[in-house]
Design an enzyme around this catalytic site. Structure first.
Site, PDB file in Angstrom:
ATOM      1  CE1 TYR A   1      11.619  31.440   6.812  1.00 30.72           C
ATOM      2  CE2 TYR A   1      12.106  29.132   6.402  1.00 30.72           C
ATOM      3  CZ  TYR A   1      11.749  30.381   5.928  1.00 30.72           C
ATOM      4  OH  TYR A   1      11.537  30.572   4.593  1.00 30.72           O
TER       5      TYR A   1
ATOM      6  NE  ARG B   1      -7.390   0.446  10.027  1.00 27.99           N
ATOM      7  CZ  ARG B   1      -6.104   0.315   9.677  1.00 27.99           C
ATOM      8  NH1 ARG B   1      -5.287   1.348   9.732  1.00 27.99           N
ATOM      9  NH2 ARG B   1      -5.630  -0.852   9.262  1.00 27.99           N
TER      10      ARG B   1
ATOM     11  CE  LYS C   1      -0.363  -0.090   5.040  1.00 27.96           C
ATOM     12  NZ  LYS C   1      -1.093  -0.721   6.154  1.00 27.96           N
TER      13      LYS C   1
ATOM     14  CG  MET D   1       8.646  24.213   0.950  1.00 28.60           C
ATOM     15  SD  MET D   1       7.730  25.392  -0.047  1.00 28.60           S
ATOM     16  CE  MET D   1       6.855  26.343   1.180  1.00 28.60           C
TER      17      MET D   1
HETATM   18  C1  LIG Z   1      -0.443  -1.813   6.780  1.00 28.59           C
HETATM   19  C2  LIG Z   1      -1.147  -3.042   7.101  1.00 28.59           C
HETATM   20  C3  LIG Z   1      -0.442  -4.243   7.301  1.00 28.59           C
HETATM   21  C4  LIG Z   1       1.056  -4.304   7.381  1.00 28.59           C
HETATM   22  O1  LIG Z   1       1.475  -3.818   8.625  1.00 28.59           O
HETATM   23  P1  LIG Z   1       3.031  -3.779   9.016  1.00 28.59           P
HETATM   24  O2  LIG Z   1       3.060  -3.307  10.397  1.00 28.59           O
HETATM   25  O3  LIG Z   1       3.663  -2.812   8.059  1.00 28.59           O
HETATM   26  O4  LIG Z   1       3.542  -5.145   8.828  1.00 28.59           O
HETATM   27  C5  LIG Z   1      -1.179  -5.394   7.467  1.00 28.59           C
HETATM   28  N1  LIG Z   1      -2.533  -5.373   7.461  1.00 28.59           N
HETATM   29  C6  LIG Z   1      -3.232  -4.228   7.289  1.00 28.59           C
HETATM   30  C7  LIG Z   1      -4.713  -4.261   7.306  1.00 28.59           C
HETATM   31  C8  LIG Z   1      -2.573  -3.029   7.112  1.00 28.59           C
HETATM   32  O5  LIG Z   1      -3.270  -1.909   6.953  1.00 28.59           O
END
Ligand SMILES: *Cc1c(COP(=O)(O)O)cnc(C)c1O
Length: 452
Positions: A303, A165, A63, A367
């Site tokens: 800054y 979630r 992802k 930036m």
């Molecule tokens: C991101 C994610 C993972 C992987 O988690 P890691 O801690 O990076 O191994 C697995 N399952 C779901 C649903 C996730 O969102």
């Protein structure tokens, strides 16, 4: 002569050398990803679950552009390492993987973030992508799409075992089963899996968290019993992220879903270092210095004048800033208002005539750039404009003193995941070892200008 804080890259060909030179001309920083490290990390994760014939498969979670490493190269390296599943949160990335040539003959792909009203379910079903459902609206919309397309949708039922979630809660599960069962019987939905996510699997040092993971596991199993009783037993169950893949073998079930481990990091420094888990960070972030100059003691830097040079010194510009995804919270200072407060900024490895030295961001991250106090004369240290410095890499040796994304995470009060996913795509991603790791037809799928 310019000094290089990073060992010279072993390009595989003159074309690789030319790509490297072109990337440096285009942008004064580069993220270099070692595909062999990605493959080997995945191989290791497959070994951890007992090997390819253990009955437990491994999903490479890719992802968010493969945690900033590049979706397609990372996905192909994960497959080369023995992953038989890929996972993306957003559905467009799952579709992109199929469009880029990773067909259903090569691996399953699971996707899980959408709302039930605007998701491209039809395309997902047609592309043989497995879809998570965790809401009644999601079930209805997916069933409608499956009827429209005329093919069963491959479904993973998401259950909320305690993460809070996505997914059905225990109280809401009867209503979900009441909808799922007839659709499964009718063949509109193919119930492939049941899955859930762990909240604190990466905190083996906190007894309350260990107990809470135990409770999540019991809740998960209870969901399985309810699916079995309803006559829609899942073919596969999956719960383990990287943390649980590494240290909870009892819950590997039929599939595990490591993400961060593929990229070579442990989920939380409380678990140790990558090396403790036989993982190798795959990404190196390097940059070429801008202006290097001498300044007097008491000179305000950046800054807000949060850093004043304690002595006569030289400063060097690192041409990366928060617009590149360098966290402003990784600023380093010695002053807040009139008060002396010391806070180390993110680390940078600089090669000097006396050997490698670790510096820290001095003053606020801007930036497009930040500043290093070299704590000495650049001329004496042999530090020049154009030298290559390293923000983080695999974390080689005590003497090599190479920072990792964990060090940047500490400086920015965040986690390594956010360090690489924030890196903007204007920083060129370059790939090592493509030809060693990937079959020629996979190498051909990658942008040739990115291969070293
Ligand atoms: C991101 C994610 C993972 C992987 O988690 P890691 O801690 O990076 O191994 C697995 N399952 C779901 C649903 C996730 O969102």
């Amino acid at each position: 002569m310019t000094l290089n804080a990073v060992s010279p890259w072993q390009c595989s060909s003159p074309a690789g050398e030319a790509n490297y030179a072109a990337a440096r001309r285009r942008y004064p920083a580069q993220a270099i990803v070692d595909l062999a490290a990605l493959r080997d990390n995945m191989r290791h994760l497959v070994d951890v679950v007992g090997g390819p014939n253990s009955g437990t498969a491994v999903m490479g979670v890719v992802k968010a552009d493969a945690y900033g490493h590049g979706l397609l190269p990372a996905a192909l390296a994960a497959l080369a390492g023995g992953a038989t599943w890929l996972g993306t949160a957003q559905s467009h990335e799952a579709l992109l993987l199929r469009r880029l040539g990773i067909g259903p003959d090569r691996c399953h792909i699971l996707t899980w973030v959408y709302n039930g009203t605007e998701v491209p379910f039809d395309e997902l079903i047609e592309a043989d992508i497995d879809i998570s459902v965790g809401s009644l609206a999601g079930i209805d919309a997916l069933a409608e799409a499956a009827r429209r397309v005329g093919r069963p949708a491959r479904v993973h039922v998401k259950v909320d075992s305690g993460f809070g979630r996505n997914g059905f809660t225990p109280a809401g599960f009867d209503a979900a089963l009441a909808r799922l069962v007839p659709l499964a019987k009718e063949g509109v939905l193919h119930i492939v899996g049941q899955w859930s996510h762990l909240a604190v699997a990466d905190s083996p040092d906190v007894p309350e968290f260990v107990a809470s993971t135990d409770r999540q596991i019991e809740t998960f199993k209870e969901f399985t019993r309810r699916m079995e009783q309803a006559g829609i037993a899942p073919e596969i169950r999956h719960l383990a992220n990287t943390a649980a893949t590494l240290d909870r073998p009892q819950i590997h079930f039929e599939l595990t879903r490591p993400g961060i481990g593929l990229y070579g990091y442990e989920p939380d420094p409380a678990m140790g270092t990558p090396r403790d888990w036989h993982l190798t960070p795959a990404m190196t972030l390097q940059a070429q210095l801008g202006t290097v100059k001498d300044v007097e003691a008491g000179h305000g830097i950046s800054y807000g004048r949060t850093y004043l040079t304690p002595n006569d010194t030289s400063t060097a510009i690192v041409p990366l800033g928060y617009a590149d995804g360098i966290h402003r919270s990784a600023s380093g200072f010695d002053m807040q208002g009139a008060k002396h407060v010391e806070k180390h900024g993110g680390p940078v490895r600089v090669m000097t005539t006396e050997g490698p030295r670790l510096y820290h961001v001095s003053g606020r991250v801007c930036m497009d750039q930040f500043i290093l106090d070299l704590h000495g004369s650049a001329a004496a240290l042999g530090v020049h404009e154009g030298d290559t410095v390293e923000l983080f890499g695999p974390g080689r040796g005590e003497d090599y003193a190479e920072p990792t994304a964990d060090d940047w995470a500490r400086a920015a009060d965040t986690i390594s995941y956010e360090i690489f996913t924030c890196l903007r795509n204007r920083i060129p991603r370059l790939y090592l070892h493509a030809a060693d790791v990937l079959a020629p037809q996979d190498v051909a799928r990658l942008d040739p200008s990115t291969l070293l």
